[in-house]
Design a protein around this motif. Structure first.
Motif, PDB file in Angstrom:
ATOM      1  N   LEU A   1       1.983  -2.882  -5.777  1.00 14.09           N
ATOM      2  CA  LEU A   1       2.346  -2.408  -4.440  1.00 14.09           C
ATOM      3  C   LEU A   1       2.973  -1.022  -4.523  1.00 14.09           C
ATOM      4  O   LEU A   1       3.860  -0.786  -5.335  1.00 14.09           O
ATOM      5  N   ALA A   2       2.503  -0.118  -3.667  1.00 18.41           N
ATOM      6  CA  ALA A   2       2.903   1.297  -3.715  1.00 18.41           C
ATOM      7  C   ALA A   2       2.454   1.891  -5.050  1.00 18.41           C
ATOM      8  O   ALA A   2       3.239   2.399  -5.842  1.00 18.41           O
ATOM      9  N   CYS A   3       1.152   1.827  -5.286  1.00 19.86           N
ATOM     10  CA  CYS A   3       0.574   2.175  -6.597  1.00 19.86           C
ATOM     11  C   CYS A   3       0.540   3.672  -6.865  1.00 19.86           C
ATOM     12  O   CYS A   3       0.278   4.093  -7.991  1.00 19.86           O
ATOM     13  N   SER A   4       0.764   4.489  -5.850  1.00 18.32           N
ATOM     14  CA  SER A   4       0.798   5.945  -6.019  1.00 18.32           C
ATOM     15  C   SER A   4      -0.531   6.448  -6.596  1.00 18.32           C
ATOM     16  O   SER A   4      -1.592   6.092  -6.093  1.00 18.32           O
ATOM     17  N   THR A   5      -0.499   7.246  -7.666  1.00 22.91           N
ATOM     18  CA  THR A   5      -1.731   7.816  -8.218  1.00 22.91           C
ATOM     19  C   THR A   5      -2.404   6.917  -9.253  1.00 22.91           C
ATOM     20  O   THR A   5      -3.380   7.311  -9.877  1.00 22.91           O
ATOM     21  N   GLY A   6      -1.876   5.695  -9.443  1.00 23.77           N
ATOM     22  CA  GLY A   6      -2.603   4.697 -10.205  1.00 23.77           C
ATOM     23  C   GLY A   6      -2.195   4.471 -11.648  1.00 23.77           C
ATOM     24  O   GLY A   6      -2.825   3.669 -12.347  1.00 23.77           O
TER      25      GLY A   6
ATOM     26  N   ASN B   1      -1.146  -1.610   4.824  1.00 25.46           N
ATOM     27  CA  ASN B   1       0.140  -2.294   4.757  1.00 25.46           C
ATOM     28  C   ASN B   1      -0.111  -3.693   4.211  1.00 25.46           C
ATOM     29  O   ASN B   1      -0.821  -4.488   4.835  1.00 25.46           O
ATOM     30  N   PRO B   2       0.425  -4.022   3.044  1.00 23.78           N
ATOM     31  CA  PRO B   2       0.055  -5.279   2.381  1.00 23.78           C
ATOM     32  C   PRO B   2       0.501  -6.529   3.114  1.00 23.78           C
ATOM     33  O   PRO B   2      -0.016  -7.616   2.855  1.00 23.78           O
ATOM     34  N   VAL B   3       1.465  -6.411   4.008  1.00 21.69           N
ATOM     35  CA  VAL B   3       1.953  -7.618   4.666  1.00 21.69           C
ATOM     36  C   VAL B   3       1.138  -7.948   5.912  1.00 21.69           C
ATOM     37  O   VAL B   3       1.402  -8.940   6.588  1.00 21.69           O
ATOM     38  N   ASN B   4       0.141  -7.120   6.205  1.00 19.75           N
ATOM     39  CA  ASN B   4      -0.683  -7.349   7.389  1.00 19.75           C
ATOM     40  C   ASN B   4      -2.100  -7.745   7.007  1.00 19.75           C
ATOM     41  O   ASN B   4      -2.922  -6.906   6.650  1.00 19.75           O
ATOM     42  N   GLY B   5      -2.365  -9.024   7.000  1.00 22.00           N
ATOM     43  CA  GLY B   5      -3.732  -9.506   6.885  1.00 22.00           C
ATOM     44  C   GLY B   5      -4.303  -9.612   5.483  1.00 22.00           C
ATOM     45  O   GLY B   5      -5.509  -9.792   5.330  1.00 22.00           O
ATOM     46  N   LEU B   6      -3.497  -9.513   4.445  1.00 21.98           N
ATOM     47  CA  LEU B   6      -4.013  -9.661   3.092  1.00 21.98           C
ATOM     48  C   LEU B   6      -3.979 -11.134   2.713  1.00 21.98           C
ATOM     49  O   LEU B   6      -2.917 -11.726   2.551  1.00 21.98           O
ATOM     50  N   LYS B   7      -5.165 -11.735   2.583  1.00 24.57           N
ATOM     51  CA  LYS B   7      -5.253 -13.178   2.381  1.00 24.57           C
ATOM     52  C   LYS B   7      -5.274 -13.588   0.909  1.00 24.57           C
ATOM     53  O   LYS B   7      -5.161 -14.758   0.588  1.00 24.57           O
ATOM     54  N   LYS B   8      -5.419 -12.638   0.016  1.00 30.36           N
ATOM     55  CA  LYS B   8      -5.482 -12.942  -1.410  1.00 30.36           C
ATOM     56  C   LYS B   8      -4.149 -13.476  -1.908  1.00 30.36           C
ATOM     57  O   LYS B   8      -3.087 -13.072  -1.444  1.00 30.36           O
ATOM     58  N   LYS B   9      -4.188 -14.391  -2.861  1.00 27.47           N
ATOM     59  CA  LYS B   9      -2.984 -14.933  -3.491  1.00 27.47           C
ATOM     60  C   LYS B   9      -2.861 -14.383  -4.906  1.00 27.47           C
ATOM     61  O   LYS B   9      -3.856 -14.302  -5.641  1.00 27.47           O
ATOM     62  N   PHE B  10      -1.642 -14.041  -5.298  1.00 25.52           N
ATOM     63  CA  PHE B  10      -1.427 -13.336  -6.560  1.00 25.52           C
ATOM     64  C   PHE B  10      -0.500 -14.107  -7.497  1.00 25.52           C
ATOM     65  O   PHE B  10       0.428 -14.785  -7.058  1.00 25.52           O
TER      66      PHE B  10
ATOM     67  N   THR C   1       9.795 -10.687   4.044  1.00 30.96           N
ATOM     68  CA  THR C   1       9.710 -12.086   3.612  1.00 30.96           C
ATOM     69  C   THR C   1       8.275 -12.597   3.583  1.00 30.96           C
ATOM     70  O   THR C   1       7.933 -13.441   2.745  1.00 30.96           O
ATOM     71  N   ASN C   2       7.420 -12.065   4.472  1.00 34.14           N
ATOM     72  CA  ASN C   2       6.041 -12.570   4.473  1.00 34.14           C
ATOM     73  C   ASN C   2       5.216 -12.041   3.305  1.00 34.14           C
ATOM     74  O   ASN C   2       4.094 -12.496   3.083  1.00 34.14           O
ATOM     75  N   LEU C   3       5.759 -11.098   2.521  1.00 25.90           N
ATOM     76  CA  LEU C   3       5.072 -10.675   1.304  1.00 25.90           C
ATOM     77  C   LEU C   3       5.036 -11.818   0.296  1.00 25.90           C
ATOM     78  O   LEU C   3       4.093 -11.947  -0.481  1.00 25.90           O
ATOM     79  N   PHE C   4       6.047 -12.687   0.352  1.00 24.88           N
ATOM     80  CA  PHE C   4       6.089 -13.841  -0.559  1.00 24.88           C
ATOM     81  C   PHE C   4       4.955 -14.823  -0.258  1.00 24.88           C
ATOM     82  O   PHE C   4       4.585 -15.618  -1.123  1.00 24.88           O
ATOM     83  N   ASP C   5       4.393 -14.749   0.942  1.00 22.99           N
ATOM     84  CA  ASP C   5       3.265 -15.616   1.280  1.00 22.99           C
ATOM     85  C   ASP C   5       2.013 -15.257   0.493  1.00 22.99           C
ATOM     86  O   ASP C   5       1.063 -16.048   0.442  1.00 22.99           O
ATOM     87  N   SER C   6       1.998 -14.061  -0.087  1.00 24.31           N
ATOM     88  CA  SER C   6       0.846 -13.636  -0.880  1.00 24.31           C
ATOM     89  C   SER C   6       0.911 -14.114  -2.324  1.00 24.31           C
ATOM     90  O   SER C   6      -0.004 -13.860  -3.105  1.00 24.31           O
TER      91      SER C   6
ATOM     92  N   ASP D   1      -1.521   1.115  -1.447  1.00 23.80           N
ATOM     93  CA  ASP D   1      -0.610   2.169  -1.018  1.00 23.80           C
ATOM     94  C   ASP D   1      -0.968   2.555   0.413  1.00 23.80           C
ATOM     95  O   ASP D   1      -2.141   2.521   0.804  1.00 23.80           O
ATOM     96  N   ASN D   2       0.057   2.924   1.199  1.00 17.57           N
ATOM     97  CA  ASN D   2      -0.206   3.311   2.585  1.00 17.57           C
ATOM     98  C   ASN D   2      -0.442   4.810   2.742  1.00 17.57           C
ATOM     99  O   ASN D   2      -0.624   5.296   3.846  1.00 17.57           O
ATOM    100  N   LYS D   3      -0.429   5.540   1.611  1.00 18.39           N
ATOM    101  CA  LYS D   3      -0.706   6.971   1.632  1.00 18.39           C
ATOM    102  C   LYS D   3      -2.164   7.201   1.220  1.00 18.39           C
ATOM    103  O   LYS D   3      -2.531   7.003   0.061  1.00 18.39           O
TER     104      LYS D   3
END
Length: 206
Positions: A118-123, A167-176, A190-195, A140-142
């Motif tokens: 999350l927030a991976c910047s230039t990778g 934005n990772p907390v909006n609609g990302l259905k993958k589980k990690f 808190t909803n990031l923990f749902d991922s 990343d949101n940039k």
């Protein structure tokens, strides 16, 4: 190790140079740059990682094969192997190697894990994680940073990273298995923990 005399074009692309080593002077210069980067990588591994008790071979190997300088603006590449955070754009930094190494060590990452950067910047952190896991979702949101990250990874022929500009907390259905945040954050939604996977997924940050 690749011989820059035999494959100078590849090294030029990796180092972000427009130079093509067709002449003797150019080959000498390129060979010097490659050797310098190799020495700096060795210094980083011994004096920044191993000196801080990051001694796991699989982690050190990942740092060894990923050229840190590739993930910085050209004018800041001489600073690539300093043990400090390096600003990429305003308020966004490439984190110092020992902190990245410690976070990865604490994560107990495994080769079969699916992880989020999350927030991976230039990778850079995504590239390190790609050598340690099955698949990396780098977010990343940039837009500019994601485009640069994607370009950096393609030059290294890494194929197990998916880049997402959202934005990772909006609609990302993958589980990690693990969510990494390589940087300081004021709060974690808190909803990031749902991922996270329900059978022991972890979220790790500074």
């Amino acid at each position: 190790q690749t011989d820059p005399h035999e494959d100078g074009g590849k090294w030029c692309r990796l180092l972000g140079l427009k130079l093509r080593p067709r002449h003797y002077e150019e080959r000498v210069l390129l060979n010097y740059i490659v050797k310098l980067c190799d020495k700096q990588t060795t210094y980083m591994i011994h004096n920044q990682l191993m000196a801080n008790n990051i001694v796991e071979d699989y982690i050190l190997k990942a740092f060894e094969v990923i050229p840190r300088e590739n993930f910085l603006p050209f004018e800041k590449r001489p600073k690539a192997y300093l043990d400090e955070d390096i600003e990429i754009i305003n308020n966004r930094y490439l984190m110092e190697p020992r902190i990245i190494g410690n976070i990865i060590k604490l994560s107990k990452i495994k080769k079969n894990h699916i992880v989020m950067d999350l927030a991976c910047s230039t990778g850079y952190s995504s590239a390190i994680l790609s050598k340690l896991s099955k698949k990396v979702y780098a977010i990343d949101n940039k837009t500019k940073l994601i485009e640069q990250a994607d370009s950096n990874i393609k030059k290294l022929n890494i194929s197990n990273i998916v880049f997402l500009n959202k934005n990772p907390v909006n609609g990302l259905k993958k589980k990690f298995d693990i969510i990494f945040i390589f940087g300081g954050v004021q709060y974690i939604p808190t909803n990031l923990f749902d991922s996270l996977k329900s059978d022991g997924g972890s979220l790790i940050t500074v």
